[in-house]
Design a protein around this motif. Structure first.
Motif, PDB file in Angstrom:
ATOM      1  N   GLU A 158       8.514 116.661 -18.845  1.00 15.86           N
ATOM      2  CA  GLU A 158       9.173 117.584 -17.913  1.00 15.86           C
ATOM      3  C   GLU A 158       8.967 119.029 -18.358  1.00 15.86           C
ATOM      4  O   GLU A 158       8.737 119.922 -17.529  1.00 15.86           O
ATOM      5  N   ALA A 192       6.959 112.174 -14.664  1.00 15.67           N
ATOM      6  CA  ALA A 192       7.706 113.398 -14.345  1.00 15.67           C
ATOM      7  C   ALA A 192       6.965 114.116 -13.234  1.00 15.67           C
ATOM      8  O   ALA A 192       5.732 114.192 -13.249  1.00 15.67           O
ATOM      9  N   VAL A 246      13.041 119.034 -10.582  1.00 18.97           N
ATOM     10  CA  VAL A 246      12.468 118.116 -11.560  1.00 18.97           C
ATOM     11  C   VAL A 246      12.883 116.691 -11.207  1.00 18.97           C
ATOM     12  O   VAL A 246      14.068 116.399 -11.032  1.00 18.97           O
ATOM     13  N   SER A 268      12.290 112.925 -12.750  1.00 20.24           N
ATOM     14  CA  SER A 268      11.789 112.071 -13.826  1.00 20.24           C
ATOM     15  C   SER A 268      11.702 110.646 -13.326  1.00 20.24           C
ATOM     16  O   SER A 268      12.242 110.302 -12.268  1.00 20.24           O
TER      17      SER A 268
END
Length: 286
Positions: A77, A124, A135, A137
């Protein structure tokens, strides 16, 4: 009727990166597959062939390797955010950058020896725009199996239904999960490990009446234990195991001998979300 250019983007897909961090004789290994996509004021190259706003995709590949040397990689990330912000901040014609990373795990065998972990892949996907970032994941291919504590009955039947009801079956799946973050956690690695642990424990501890019920239990466990997660999407293939008929051999099969099915398979998908989270800035996929 007018013909117009719709949404578009371009980038460099699947740049393979292996970064060795050397701390004396002890080495750390990062193994990434990096894909980059940029979008923005790119109409000219499509409509007239004017490439003045098109950063070469070869430059994107080179940026991956240069950043890995200059800054290291860290968690996937972190590396994806660094790359995406770079392209948006340095290319004025670019309004959004999406960076996706597959991170392949290696188990340490010694100071500089490793064994590839092949049972799942960490993922990610970062999207950075001029205004904000997102973001997501994830994990793919994490195979889980319960040999009991799974049932499936009470379903509707029609003239094509042959499936028998059961109160004791094998439940197996290969978890494909993606989760969107409300905010950046203090430790990306710890956050990832916490989500995977929550998913696994929920699967183990749920007496399943359907894979759908198990999906919701898994997603709920993640949101209840990981405050930084806004929502989670799961795709759970039902890895069917069929009881073998041993009666021709005058043997009784008490849920002991199975055929592991390949395809077709059931596919259960769903999103578990908090009811008060801000909307995603761009579509993201399970």
């Amino acid at each position: 009727m007018a013909i117009v250019l719709g949404e578009n983007r371009y980038g460099k897909a699947e740049t393979r990166l292996v970064r060795v961090t050397r701390d004396g004789e002890t080495h750390t290994l990062a193994d990434f597959n990096v894909s980059i996509a940029l979008s923005g004021d790119l109409a000219a190259t499509h409509l007239t062939g004017d490439n003045s706003g098109v950063l070469p995709t070869d430059s994107m590949k080179n940026t991956v390797y240069a950043f890995a040397k200059e800054h290291g990689v860290g968690e996937p990330e972190e590396f994806a955010l660094r790359l995406a912000r770079h392209f948006v901040e340095t290319q004025t014609q670019i309004r959004a950058a999406r960076v996706g990373i597959e991170a392949f795990g290696w188990e340490r065998l010694g100071p500089h020896s490793f064994k590839r972990q092949g049972d799942h892949t960490r993922t990610a996907e970062v999207t950075v725009t001029v205004e904000q970032s997102q973001v997501v994941s994830g994990i793919s291919g994490m195979v889980l199996l319960n040999s009991t504590n799974s049932e499936f009955h009470g379903f509707p039947r029609d003239k094509y239904t042959t499936l028998p009801e059961t109160t004791d079956r094998i439940l197996a799946t290969a978890v494909d999960a993606r989760w969107r973050h409300l905010h950046d956690p203090a430790d990306w690695g710890k956050s990832y490990a916490g989500v995977v642990e929550a998913l696994t424990r929920a699967f183990v501890e749920t007496h399943s009446l359907s894979l759908q019920q198990t999906l919701f239990a898994m997603g709920s466990r993640v949101l209840s234990e990981q405050a930084e997660i806004a929502e989670i999407r799961l795709a759970l293939p039902n890895k069917h195991h069929y009881l073998v008929d041993l009666s021709p051999f005058e043997l009784t099969n008490d849920n002991e001998v199975f055929i592991a099915g390949d395809r077709p398979y059931g596919l259960i998908e769903g999103t578990v979300t908090r009811d008060d989270v801000p909307p995603a800035i761009t579509e993201w996929y399970p």
